[in-house]
Design an enzyme around this catalytic site. Structure first.
Site, PDB file in Angstrom:
ATOM      1  N   SER A 178       0.837  -1.200   0.000  1.00 34.33           N
ATOM      2  CA  SER A 178       0.000   0.000   0.000  1.00 34.33           C
ATOM      3  C   SER A 178       0.869   1.246   0.000  1.00 34.33           C
ATOM      4  O   SER A 178       2.027   1.217   0.441  1.00 34.33           O
ATOM      5  CB  SER A 178      -0.891  -0.003   1.253  1.00 34.33           C
ATOM      6  OG  SER A 178      -1.482   1.267   1.472  1.00 34.33           O
ATOM      7  N   TYR A 191      -2.097  -1.271  10.278  1.00 37.48           N
ATOM      8  CA  TYR A 191      -2.256  -1.603   8.859  1.00 37.48           C
ATOM      9  C   TYR A 191      -1.026  -1.167   8.064  1.00 37.48           C
ATOM     10  O   TYR A 191      -0.449  -1.950   7.286  1.00 37.48           O
ATOM     11  CB  TYR A 191      -3.509  -0.923   8.312  1.00 37.48           C
ATOM     12  CG  TYR A 191      -3.693  -1.055   6.818  1.00 37.48           C
ATOM     13  CD1 TYR A 191      -4.270  -2.193   6.263  1.00 37.48           C
ATOM     14  CD2 TYR A 191      -3.304  -0.021   5.952  1.00 37.48           C
ATOM     15  CE1 TYR A 191      -4.454  -2.308   4.894  1.00 37.48           C
ATOM     16  CE2 TYR A 191      -3.484  -0.130   4.586  1.00 37.48           C
ATOM     17  CZ  TYR A 191      -4.053  -1.271   4.057  1.00 37.48           C
ATOM     18  OH  TYR A 191      -4.224  -1.381   2.693  1.00 37.48           O
TER      19      TYR A 191
END
Length: 286
Positions: A178, A191
């Site tokens: 990401s 995350y």
């Protein structure tokens, strides 16, 4: 020894500038690679989190490019069946594997089941992921931290661990990281940490498997419109999701999927340990 090998492959030669390609020995390979039946024809791919979002788009595009697809998913039966039906409509083959990949045994069984179904495994896409928004580190419980790492990173590690034994030279692993791995995320601390771990893992595994001819790369999407977004944020954030990138919008899953096809196909035969960044124009240290 390495220099001797290079000499045999490309004999020493000198030309006056700018150089004549037709006189080089051997000549550089410039012809487009032929893909009469699709870029992934004859390949078997296992895609985790393939029921919806980016995973679904990847599964559909892989099938369109000729791959047989196994989709691993947690419990989203309706989405998974829809993905399977869409692939069937495209004339492709898709098998669904329901599994909790936050558990090592489930990862091992998912890989084993894929090979039992198709007889081989050529491409692994580690895409399963989850996230919870928290305003401070104090709000992140150990339970949440472990669940995030088990789902996002440990599954990536375990799936790769059990897949490589079935993979042959020319196989490919593509991991989903990401943009948060590069710029961080104040409200998605755990995350972002898992996604950073995936980048380091991708680079390390690439080096570990390079002599086996197995390539390992990753994709680092920016904001993308997927079910995880509406399941993670409040209505206000969902309404403005993606507006802060240079393109001022969230991406669509089918805008991200071509990155996975590229990295899984022979088009990326000279790439390993790398990360592609479909993120709406955000410049990061990739």
């Amino acid at each position: 020894m390495e220099n001797e090998k290079e000499e045999k492959l490309r004999p020493g030669q000198v030309q006056a500038k700018p150089g004549i390609e037709n006189e080089m020995q051997p000549r550089p390979q410039s012809d487009p690679k032929p893909y009469a039946d699709g870029k992934l024809a004859g390949k078997t791919a296992l895609i985790t989190g393939g029921d919806s979002g980016i995973g679904r788009a990847v599964a559909l595009l892989f099938a369109k490019e000729g791959a047989r697809v196994a989709v691993a998913y947690l419990n989203e039966d309706e989405d998974a069946v829809y993905t399977q039906n869409q692939i069937t409509t495209l004339g492709g083959t898709c098998r669904l594997i329901k599994a909790d990949l936050s558990k090592e045994a489930a990862c091992q069984q998912t890989v084993k089941e894929t090979v039992q179904l198709f007889g081989e495994l050529d491409i692994l896409v580690n895409n399963a992921g989850t996230q919870w928004e928290q305003s401070s580190i104090e709000g992140i419980s150990t339970e949440q931290l472990l669940q995030t790492f088990h789902t996002n990173f440990f599954s990536c590690f375990w799936m790769s661990k059990y897949a490589v034994g079935y993979m042959k030279k020319g196989a490919a692993i593509v991991n989903t990281t990401s943009v948060t791995a590069y710029r961080g995320s104040p409200h998605l601390l755990d995350y972002a940490a898992t996604k950073g771990a995936i980048v380091a893992f991708t680079r390390s595994l690439a080096g570990n498997l390079v002599k086996k001819g197995i390539r390992v790369n990753a994709v680092a999407p920016g904001p993308v419109w997927t079910p995880l977004i509406v399941a993670s944020f409040d209505k206000e954030k969902v309404a403005s999701f993606g507006n802060d990138v240079p393109m001022e919008r969230a991406g669509e899953p089918n805008e991200i999927a071509p990155c996975y096809v590229f990295l899984a196909s022979d088009d990326a035969s000279f790439m390993t340990g790398q990360v592609l960044h479909p993120n709406g124009g955000e410049i990061i240290n990739g």
